[in-house]
Design a protein around this motif. Structure first.
Motif, PDB file in Angstrom:
ATOM      1  N   ASP A 238       4.151  68.153  62.813  1.00  0.00           N
ATOM      2  CA  ASP A 238       4.250  69.594  62.549  1.00  0.00           C
ATOM      3  C   ASP A 238       5.251  70.291  63.457  1.00  0.00           C
ATOM      4  O   ASP A 238       5.955  71.205  63.026  1.00  0.00           O
ATOM      5  N   LEU A 239       5.335  69.853  64.705  1.00  0.00           N
ATOM      6  CA  LEU A 239       6.214  70.542  65.658  1.00  0.00           C
ATOM      7  C   LEU A 239       7.622  69.941  65.696  1.00  0.00           C
ATOM      8  O   LEU A 239       8.417  70.282  66.554  1.00  0.00           O
ATOM      9  N   SER A 240       7.914  69.056  64.728  1.00  0.00           N
ATOM     10  CA  SER A 240       9.268  68.506  64.662  1.00  0.00           C
ATOM     11  C   SER A 240      10.199  69.556  64.054  1.00  0.00           C
ATOM     12  O   SER A 240       9.752  70.500  63.395  1.00  0.00           O
ATOM     13  N   ALA A 241      11.499  69.355  64.274  1.00  0.00           N
ATOM     14  CA  ALA A 241      12.478  70.303  63.717  1.00  0.00           C
ATOM     15  C   ALA A 241      12.408  70.298  62.194  1.00  0.00           C
ATOM     16  O   ALA A 241      12.587  71.338  61.546  1.00  0.00           O
ATOM     17  N   ALA A 242      12.138  69.127  61.589  1.00  0.00           N
ATOM     18  CA  ALA A 242      12.129  69.029  60.127  1.00  0.00           C
ATOM     19  C   ALA A 242      11.007  69.858  59.520  1.00  0.00           C
ATOM     20  O   ALA A 242      11.173  70.473  58.475  1.00  0.00           O
ATOM     21  N   VAL A 243       9.869  69.873  60.162  1.00  0.00           N
ATOM     22  CA  VAL A 243       8.715  70.571  59.576  1.00  0.00           C
ATOM     23  C   VAL A 243       8.645  72.006  60.091  1.00  0.00           C
ATOM     24  O   VAL A 243       8.338  72.929  59.340  1.00  0.00           O
ATOM     25  N   GLY A 244       8.909  72.203  61.373  1.00  0.00           N
ATOM     26  CA  GLY A 244       9.090  73.573  61.869  1.00  0.00           C
ATOM     27  C   GLY A 244       7.855  74.277  62.390  1.00  0.00           C
ATOM     28  O   GLY A 244       7.899  75.456  62.693  1.00  0.00           O
ATOM     29  N   GLY A 245       6.711  73.581  62.437  1.00  0.00           N
ATOM     30  CA  GLY A 245       5.561  74.146  63.138  1.00  0.00           C
ATOM     31  C   GLY A 245       4.750  75.171  62.363  1.00  0.00           C
ATOM     32  O   GLY A 245       3.940  75.897  62.950  1.00  0.00           O
ATOM     33  N   ALA A 246       4.931  75.223  61.029  1.00  0.00           N
ATOM     34  CA  ALA A 246       4.234  76.254  60.252  1.00  0.00           C
ATOM     35  C   ALA A 246       2.720  76.143  60.402  1.00  0.00           C
ATOM     36  O   ALA A 246       2.022  77.150  60.524  1.00  0.00           O
ATOM     37  N   SER A 247       2.208  74.918  60.383  1.00  0.00           N
ATOM     38  CA  SER A 247       0.748  74.766  60.439  1.00  0.00           C
ATOM     39  C   SER A 247       0.208  75.126  61.817  1.00  0.00           C
ATOM     40  O   SER A 247      -0.867  75.720  61.933  1.00  0.00           O
ATOM     41  N   THR A 248       0.959  74.790  62.866  1.00  0.00           N
ATOM     42  CA  THR A 248       0.514  75.142  64.213  1.00  0.00           C
ATOM     43  C   THR A 248       0.423  76.660  64.355  1.00  0.00           C
ATOM     44  O   THR A 248      -0.562  77.205  64.855  1.00  0.00           O
ATOM     45  N   ARG A 249       1.461  77.350  63.873  1.00  0.00           N
ATOM     46  CA  ARG A 249       1.460  78.805  63.988  1.00  0.00           C
ATOM     47  C   ARG A 249       0.318  79.422  63.185  1.00  0.00           C
ATOM     48  O   ARG A 249      -0.380  80.321  63.652  1.00  0.00           O
ATOM     49  N   ARG A 250       0.142  78.898  61.983  1.00  0.00           N
ATOM     50  CA  ARG A 250      -0.927  79.425  61.130  1.00  0.00           C
ATOM     51  C   ARG A 250      -2.300  79.162  61.765  1.00  0.00           C
ATOM     52  O   ARG A 250      -3.177  80.036  61.765  1.00  0.00           O
TER      53      ARG A 250
END
Lengths: 497, 476
Positions: A238-250
Motif C-alpha cells: 500500500d505504501l509503495s509508489a505504485a499504489v500510493g497509500g490510499a488504504s493507509t490514509r483511508r
C-alpha cells in the motif's frame, strides 16, 4: 414426415377441453417418446394443428374447432397405440397437478452485489465484503463490492500490483476502504478476519500491512493490557509508489472518526518517500495520536515500539510473558536456525539476530536462498514460493515440523528458533508437532526458542500451548524480538540467561 | 465523509472465496453470506479474460457511462405512431431486403433466411417461382442488409421487403424512430422460412388490407403507448417474447373502435380483427421495436459496457455493446432446446435466428420469465424455474426497470441492460425464449424453446472494451 399408412392410428377429440398450447407441446413430446409410436399430436384443434394432423396422414371429424383438444397417435401396432394413449392421459392429468407454489426460488447469489442486496432485504445490511478467490479473479470481485457500496477485505494474494492500484483508486473515489490484497489478518468490530487473534477490546486502533507483524502488535498490546479497537490491514504494497497509500490514509481517517479508538498504531513497512510524507502529514493532522512502528528494516523491534505505545497510554510496568523450562541443553555455540511461518516475524528475527551475529540469511522454505548446512539462516515457510501449491504453514505446519526435527539432529545448529502463531484460521494445535519432535530428540540437541504469537483468549489456548512447549524443553517468548535476541546470544555463545 | 458501516455497525459479511474463512467468522457469531463464485468465462483462443475484465472495470469512464445508458434506456417512451410500407418508411429500394441478425450473405445464410428471401422475391414480383428466386439470389441479385442497420428489427428471418408494411414507433420525448414488420402468425409463415402460395397470398393480403386498415386506425387514434401495454402485459402472464397474448388483445382493444369507425368494408375489418385476435404473437412485432427504441438510446457511449443489441441471422449470433460503436461480436448460433410441433424433432431445427432477442436485451422476454410462468412448460421446468431465471438475470444487468414490474417478485422492476462485464465475470448467459425455424427452406416453424447466446460474443466484446479502456497505471 412420412405419410405412409400406419398399422394403428387413432384420433380423439375432446370438446371444449382447453389446455395451454405450450403445455400441450410437452405432452406431445412425451407421447411421441413412447416406444412404437411413429407420430403423435396432442394439441388444440387450431387450423395450424389440423394442418399438422393432415401431414400425419390423419383427419379430425368435421366440426372440430380451436376449442377442442386433439389427441392423435400413429403407432406400429395396437399395443403401442394403447401405451401412447395411456401416456397422453397421464401427462394431461399431470398438467394440472402443481407444486405448492410457495417454494422460494432462491438461487445462491453469484455476486457480492446480490449477496449484499439480499442481506439488506433481510434488514441486516452488510458491513464488509471478504474476497478470497484466486488472485487473478480477486480485483473483479472487489470492484463489484465497492460498487455495491461496501468496504472490502481482499485476503487473496497474487493480485497484480497495477490491479491493486486501480482498485484503490476507485475505492478512494467512492470513499471506501480496500484492505489487502494479501490481507491475512484484520480485526473489525470485535470479529477476527483471516488469521486473527482473540484480543481484548480496547482503545488502540492498528493499521498494518496485515501479516504476522500486525498479529504480533495486537498480541503484545493485549499482553500489555491495552486491547484493540480495530486492526485494519492495508496490504504489503500500500505504501509503495505504485499504489500510493490510499488504504493507509483511508484507514487512518476511519480510526480517527471512531470514538472507541483513542490511539492509533501504524505498523509500516519501508514506504516510498512521497507516500510516507503524505501519510505523515495526514497523521499529524488527526485528532487521534498516531504511533508509527517500522518493520522490515534493519532495526525493527516491534516489541520495543509496542512498549513505547503502552507507556504513552499509561500502561507501564509489565513484562512480555515468557515460559522457561527448568533446564537447558548443554550445547556449544554454533549456527542459528530460524524456521518461521510468519514472514514479518522471520524478517524481524533475522534483523534482531544479525545485531549479535552479523549477517543472517533469510530464505524461503523451498530451499531457495541456501540450504541449512552451516551459517546462520532464517527460513520463511510462509513465503509465496513455498505456498504456491501448498497450504500455508500456519494452517498445516507439517513441512516446517519435519524441518524442525532435522535441525534438532544437525550438529552444526546451536539454537533453533521457531514461531507458533495462534488465532482464528491457524492450526488447532500448532505446538503438537514441535513437542513430539522435541520428545524424540537426544539430550545433546540444540537450544529451542519459541516465539509464541497468540493472545490469552485464542481458541488454541495460548497458555496451554506455551506450557506444553516449556515442558518439552523449549524456551517460549511472547515477544518475537526477545526470542530472537535469546537465540542469537545462545548461537554466539553468550552465557545462558 | 464516510458512508461506511465498517466500524460503526456489528459486522455482517458477504464473502466470495474460501469457505474456511467464512466458517471462522461464523464461529465468532458473525453473519456471513457466501456467493456461489465462478471464475470468469474463458476466452476461446486463450485470451486473458481476467485481465480484460479488470481493465474494463477500472475504466474511469465506466460508472458514469453506464449510469447515463441506464438513464437513457429507462427514459424512452415508445409509441406506435404510424403503419407504412417499408419502401417508404425505411427508404428500401426494390431488390433490397433487410434481414435479422448481424450481416450475412446468401452463401452463409441458413435455410429459413434463404426460404424467407425466396418468398420475399416472389412477393415483390422479382421472381415467378421460389426456384427462380433462389437462382437470382445465388447470383447476387439482391441487396442484403441487417434490419438493425436501418433502425428496424425483424423476428426470425426478419426479412423485410419494400412492399411489406411496417409499424413505426417513436420515442415520445426525442422523436427517434424504430420499425418492425407486421406479424404473420404461426406455422408456415415467411419469417420461419416458408414460401408456399399460402404464405405469399397472406403477405399480399397484409399489404393490401391489413396495413392500410391499421394505418388509418393508428392515425385516427393518435399515438398508442406501447410502453404502457408492455407494462400491463407483464402483469397478465406475458413476457413479451414468446408470450404476447394479453398484449395482442390490448392492442386490438385500443384500435378496434378506430378500425370500425374508419368506414372500411365490414368484411375487411372483421378479417383484420380475426387475424390480429387469432395470432397470439401479433404484439411481438410491437414489443420488438419498442425494445429497439430503448436500446438504441444507449448506443455509442464511450466506456459503456451495456449490450445494446443481441440478434441472430440463423448462422451467427451477434451482439453490440454501447462502448464499441456499431461493431458486431459474432459466433456460431446455438440451437434452442424445447418442444417441437407435430412430428418435428431436434434434427429439424435451424440454429437460433431472429432480432426478437431485442426483447431480452431490453429486459423482457426470458429476462421477465417470472412474469410468465406458463412459459416454463417449454423446458419441462416448474414455475420455480421462471423465478430462478429472472432472479439470475439480475446478476448480469445494470438496472431494474420501474416501468416493467414483476408482481411475483413483489413488483421488482425487470432486470434491464445487460452488462457485458457481468456476463463474463459470472458466467451467466442471457436467457432467451424463442421460436424455432425449420432447417430446410420452406418448412416454417418447427417448435419453440430456450437458448442462450454463445459465450464467445461476450468475451470478444470484453476484449474490445478492454482495448478501448485506458491502460492500468504502470507498476512503479
Amino acid at each position: 414426415m412420412t405419410t405412409e399408412p400406419a398399422s394403428a392410428t387413432r384420433v380423439e377429440v375432446r370438446k371444449g377441453a382447453y389446455r395451454d398450447s405450450v403445455a400441450l407441446m410437452r405432452v406431445t413430446r412425451e407421447v411421441a417418446d413412447v416406444a412404437g409410436v411413429d407420430a403423435a399430436l396432442v394439441a388444440m384443434a387450431t387450423d395450424l394443428n389440423l394442418g399438422i394432423l393432415a401431414e400425419m396422414g390423419c383427419a379430425a371429424p368435421a366440426g372440430t374447432g380451436p376449442d377442442d383438444l386433439l389427441i392423435a397417435v400413429r403407432a406400429a401396432d395396437g399395443a403401442a397405440l394403447e401405451r401412447a394413449l395411456g401416456a397422453a392421459e397421464s401427462a394431461l392429468a399431470a398438467m394440472s397437478r402443481g407444486g405448492d407454489g410457495a417454494a422460494p426460488a432462491d438461487v445462491p447469489p453469484r455476486t457480492l452485489r446480490t449477496a449484499a442486496r439480499r442481506a439488506e432485504a433481510q434488514g441486516r445490511p452488510a458491513t464488509l465484503a471478504l474476497v478470497s478467490v484466486p488472485g487473478r479473479y480477486a480485483a473483479a470481485e472487489a470492484f463489484d463490492a465497492l460498487e455495491a457500496g461496501l468496504d472490502v477485505l481482499v485476503f487473496s494474494d497474487n493480485v497484480p500490483v497495477e490491479q491493486e492500484a486501480a482498485l484503490k483508486r476507485t475505492a478512494e473515489e467512492l470513499d471506501l476502504l480496500v484492505m489487502g490484497p494479501d490481507c491475512g489478518t484484520a480485526v473489525v468490530g470485535g470479529a477476527g478476519f483471516g488469521f486473527a487473534n482473540a484480543v481484548r477490546p480496547g482503545p488502540v486502533g492498528v493499521v498494518a500491512a496485515s501479516g504476522t507483524g500486525a498479529q504480533q502488535v495486537m498480541c503484545l498490546l493485549d499482553a500489555a493490557g491495552l486491547g484493540v479497537s480495530h486492526c485494519l490491514g492495508v496490504g504489503g504494497r500500500d505504501l509503495s509508489a505504485a499504489v500510493g497509500g490510499a488504504s493507509t490514509r483511508r484507514a487512518l481517517r476511519l480510526l480517527d472518526e471512531d470514538p472507541a479508538t483513542e490511539r492509533i498504531v501504524l505498523v509500516s513497512k519501508p514506504a516510498a518517500p512521497r507516500v510516507a510524507e503524505e501519510v505523515r502529514e495526514l497523521a499529524a493532522g488527526l485528532a487521534t495520536p498516531v504511533h508509527t512502528v517500522l518493520v522490515g528494516t534493519g532495526d525493527s523491534d516491534i516489541s520495543a515500539a509496542v512498549a513505547e505505545v503502552a507507556a504513552a497510554a499509561g500502561a507501564g510496568g509489565f513484562r512480555w510473558p515468557e515460559w522457561l523450562p527448568d533446564s537447558a541443553p548443554q550445547r556449544p555455540p554454533g549456527a542459528l536456525r530460524g524456521l518461521f511461518c510468519g514472514g514479518t516475524l522471520a524478517e524481524e528475527a533475522a534483523a534482531v539476530a544479525s545485531r549479535t551475529l552479523g549477517p543472517v540469511r533469510v530464505g524461503a522454505g523451498d530451499g531457495s536462498g541456501g540450504g541449512s548446512a552451516g551459517g546462520h539462516l532464517v527460513t520463511d515457510f510462509g513465503d509465496d514460493a513455498f505456498t504456491l501449491d501448498r497450504p500455508h504453514p500456519m494452517i498445516d505446519p507439517a513441512a516446517r515440523t519435519e524441518r524442525f526435527a532435522a535441525e534438532l539432529a544437525d550438529p552444526a545448529a546451536a539454537a533453533v528458533l521457531v514461531d507458533v502463531v495462534l488465532g482464528h484460521g491457524a492450526h488447532p494445535d500448532p505446538a503438537a508437532g514441535l513437542v513430539e519432535a522435541l520428545a524424540h530428540a537426544g539430550p545433546q540437541r540444540p537450544h529451542v526458542l519459541v516465539s509464541l504469537c497468540g493472545s490469552a483468549g485464542d481458541v488454541q489456548g495460548r497458555d496451554d500451548q506455551a506450557e506444553r512447549l516449556r515442558r518439552a524443553g523449549a524456551e517460549v517468548y511472547a515477544s518475537n524480538s526477545a526470542a530472537a535476541r535469546r537465540a542469537a546470544s545462545l548461537a554466539a555463545g553468550a552465557e545462558p540467561a | 465523509m464516510s458512508r461506511s458501516r465498517l466500524l460503526t455497525d456489528d459486522p455482517v459479511v458477504v464473502a466470495s472465496g474460501a469457505r474456511l474463512l467464512s466458517e471462522a467468522l461464523e464461529a465468532q457469531a458473525v453473519p456471513v453470506a457466501d456467493t456461489d463464485f465462478h471464475p470468469p468465462m474463458a476466452a476461446p483462443g486463450g485470451g486473458d479474460t481476467a485481465g480484460d475484465l479488470v481493465r474494463v472495470l477500472a475504466d474511469p469512464r465506466r460508472g458514469a457511462a453506464n449510469a447515463e445508458a441506464v438513464r437513457r434506456v429507462l427514459g424512452v417512451r415508445p409509441q406506435l405512431v404510424d403503419v407504412r410500407p417499408a419502401g417508404e418508411a425505411l427508404e428500401l429500394r426494390p431488390g433490397s431486403f433487410l434481414h435479422a441478425g448481424p450481416p450475412v450473405d446468401w452463401e452463409h445464410a441458413s435455410g429459413p433466411l434463404r426460404g424467407a428471401l425466396m418468398g420475399a422475391m416472389v412477393f415483390e414480383g422479382l421472381a415467378d417461382t421460389p426456384e427462380d428466386a433462389e437462382a437470382a439470389l445465388r447470383r447476387g441479385g439482391a441487396e442484403l442488409e441487417p434490419c438493425h442497420h436501418r433502425g428496424a428489427v425483424g423476428p426470425m428471418a426478419g426479412v423485410v421487403s419494400p412492399s411489406m408494411w411496417v409499424f413505426e414507433l417513436a420515442d415520445a420525448d426525442t422523436g427517434r424512430r424504430s420499425w418492425c414488420s407486421l406479424n404473420e402468425g404461426l406455422g408456415a409463415v415467411l419469417r420461419y422460412g416458408a414460401y408456399g402460395p399460402d404464405v405469399i397470398e397472406r403477405l399480399r393480403w397484409m399489404s393490401r388490407v391489413l396495413g392500410p386498415l391499421l394505418r388509418d386506425a393508428v392515425r385516427a387514434h393518435g399515438p398508442v403507448d406501447i410502453g404502457a401495454i408492455l407494462a400491463q402485459m407483464l402483469q397478465m402472464g406475458d413476457e413479451g417474447h414468446n408470450r404476447n397474448r394479453s398484449g395482442t388483445l390490448m392492442l386490438l382493444r385500443t384500435l378496434l373502435p378506430d378500425l370500425l369507425a374508419g368506414g372500411a368494408p365490414a368484411g375487411d375489418v372483421a378479417a383484420a380483427a380475426d387475424f390480429i385476435g387469432g395470432n397470439d404473437h401479433f404484439f411481438l412485432n410491437l414489443a420488438m421495436p419498442a425494445g429497439k427504441l430503448m436500446m438504441d438510446a444507449a448506443r455509442g457511449i464511450p466506456g459503456c459496457t451495456m449490450v445494446v443489441a443481441m440478434a441472430r441471422n440463423g448462422t451467427e449470433f451477434g451482439i453490440q455493446v454501447s462502448g464499441c460503436g456499431d461493431r458486431w461480436f459474432t459466433a456460431p448460433a446455438l440451437t434452442p432446446e424445447g418442444l417441437f410441433l407435430g412430428s418435428f424433432g431436434p434434427e429439424d431445427a435451424n440454429p437460433d435466428i431472429g432480432d426478437s432477442t431485442i426483447t431480452e436485451t431490453c429486459g423482457i422476454g426470458g429476462f421477465a420469465m417470472a412474469a410468465a410462468p406458463a412459459i416454463v412448460r417449454f423446458v419441462g421446468g416448474d414455475a420455480d424455474f421462471a423465478l430462478r431465471t429472472t432472479r439470475s438475470m439480475y446478476e448480469i444487468t445494470l438496472a431494474e426497470n420501474p416501468a416493467f414490474q414483476l408482481p411475483i417478485l413483489d413488483f421488482r422492476g425487470a432486470p434491464t441492460g445487460i452488462d457485458a462485464t457481468r456476463v463474463v465475470r459470472t458466467g451467466i448467459l442471457p436467457q432467451i425464449n424463442t421460436g424455432m425455424a425449420g432447417r430446410v427452406p420452406g418448412t416454417g416453424q418447427v417448435g419453440a424453446g430456450l437458448v442462450t447466446p454463445p459465450a464467445e460474443c461476450f468475451t470478444a466484446a470484453l476484449a474490445a472494451l478492454a482495448a478501448e479502456a485506458p491502460t492500468l497505471p504502470a507498476a512503479g
